[in-house]
Design an enzyme around this catalytic site. Sequence first.
Site, mmCIF file in Angstrom:
data_model
loop_
_atom_site.group_PDB
_atom_site.id
_atom_site.type_symbol
_atom_site.label_atom_id
_atom_site.label_comp_id
_atom_site.label_asym_id
_atom_site.label_seq_id
_atom_site.Cartn_x
_atom_site.Cartn_y
_atom_site.Cartn_z
ATOM 1 N N HIS A 131 -2.240 -3.843 5.042
ATOM 2 C CA HIS A 131 -2.054 -3.460 6.451
ATOM 3 C C HIS A 131 -3.404 -3.204 7.105
ATOM 4 O O HIS A 131 -4.325 -2.675 6.464
ATOM 5 C CB HIS A 131 -1.153 -2.229 6.572
ATOM 6 C CG HIS A 131 -1.738 -0.985 5.955
ATOM 7 N ND1 HIS A 131 -2.332 0.010 6.698
ATOM 8 C CD2 HIS A 131 -1.843 -0.597 4.664
ATOM 9 C CE1 HIS A 131 -2.752 0.962 5.890
ATOM 10 N NE2 HIS A 131 -2.475 0.625 4.649
ATOM 11 N N CYS A 172 0.845 -1.196 0.000
ATOM 12 C CA CYS A 172 0.000 0.000 0.000
ATOM 13 C C CYS A 172 0.881 1.246 0.000
ATOM 14 O O CYS A 172 1.975 1.253 0.555
ATOM 15 C CB CYS A 172 -0.913 0.002 1.233
ATOM 16 S SG CYS A 172 -2.070 1.397 1.255
ATOM 17 N N ASP A 188 0.423 3.788 1.635
ATOM 18 C CA ASP A 188 0.393 4.387 2.976
ATOM 19 C C ASP A 188 1.812 4.650 3.502
ATOM 20 O O ASP A 188 2.659 3.747 3.489
ATOM 21 C CB ASP A 188 -0.357 3.428 3.921
ATOM 22 C CG ASP A 188 -0.709 4.081 5.249
ATOM 23 O OD1 ASP A 188 0.225 4.556 5.940
ATOM 24 O OD2 ASP A 188 -1.894 4.125 5.596
ATOM 25 N N CYS A 247 -6.281 -0.042 6.886
ATOM 26 C CA CYS A 247 -6.020 0.562 5.566
ATOM 27 C C CYS A 247 -7.144 1.530 5.174
ATOM 28 O O CYS A 247 -8.317 1.149 5.116
ATOM 29 C CB CYS A 247 -5.885 -0.543 4.515
ATOM 30 S SG CYS A 247 -5.521 0.096 2.858
ATOM 31 N N ARG A 281 2.989 4.828 6.291
ATOM 32 C CA ARG A 281 3.395 4.107 7.497
ATOM 33 C C ARG A 281 3.844 2.677 7.209
ATOM 34 O O ARG A 281 4.177 1.930 8.135
ATOM 35 C CB ARG A 281 2.234 4.089 8.505
ATOM 36 C CG ARG A 281 1.819 5.465 8.971
ATOM 37 C CD ARG A 281 0.457 5.437 9.642
ATOM 38 N NE ARG A 281 -0.610 5.098 8.697
ATOM 39 C CZ ARG A 281 -1.894 5.013 9.018
ATOM 40 N NH1 ARG A 281 -2.286 5.237 10.248
ATOM 41 N NH2 ARG A 281 -2.802 4.708 8.102
HETATM 42 ZN ZN LIG Z 1 -3.477 1.241 2.979
#
Ligand SMILES: [Zn+2]
Length: 211
Positions: free
Chosen positions: A98, A42, A44, A101, A46
Site C-alpha cells: 500500500h 501488510c 497495517d 507504507c 488500514r
Molecule cells: Zn504497510
Amino acid sequence: MQTYNQLLLSNKVWAKEKVYDDPEFFKRLADVQHPEFLWIGCSDSRVPANEITDTQPGEIFVHRNVANLVVNTDVNLLAVLDYAVNSLKVKHVIVCGHYGCGGVKAALTNHDLSPMLNVWLRNIKDVYRIHRTELDAITDTEQKTDRMVELNVQEQVFNLAKTAIIQRAWKHRQGPHLHGWVYGLKDGLIKPVFEMPAGTHIDELYEYDDL
Ligand SMILES: [Zn+2]
C-alpha cells in the site's frame, strides 16, 4: 466500558446479522474452506484484505506482516504458502502493498529503529539496492516512497517464484498465478502493478531443474 469489550459486543451483532441474512452461513463455513486466493499483505490496520476486496469469510486465505515481505527464511510465511498452495490449492497468490507504507518509509531512512525492525526492514533496503538507479533519480520523497512500494511488491512476487513450493506447483498443476498489487490509502483503490502467470521463467539461477 473497555474498548475491547466493544469488539466483543460488535461481534455478537455481526454474527446475528449474518445468520439473519443467511441462516446456513456459519454452518457452511464450519465444515470446510475453499478459498481461491492467498493474500500476503501488510499488517497495517488500514489495509484489511476482506474489507477492501468486499469478500466474505472463507474467500481469502490471509498472511500479513510488516511491509508484506516474502522472506525465504520466514517459516511462518512458508508454512502459510505451503498450506495454501498444496492443500487449499489456491488459484492466485496476491502480494498487496500500500502507498504510504510505514515499513517502506522507515527502510528508506538510516535510523536505528530496534534490533528486530532493523533485521526485518533490511529486506526492503535490499530491494532498493536492486533498483537503485531508478529510485535515486526520483527527488520527491513521496513519489520515491510510492515507487519503492511498487518495486517492493514486484520483488516479493519474484521471491515467491523463487521458492520450490511455487515452482513445483507450476510444474504439476500450472498454478497458482502470482499478482503484485498496491492499495491506495487515499482513494481505497487497488492498482495491479505486476503479474507472473504460472510457469513464468525467472533467472535460471533460481530455477530448480529436478522438481
Ligand atoms: Zn504497510
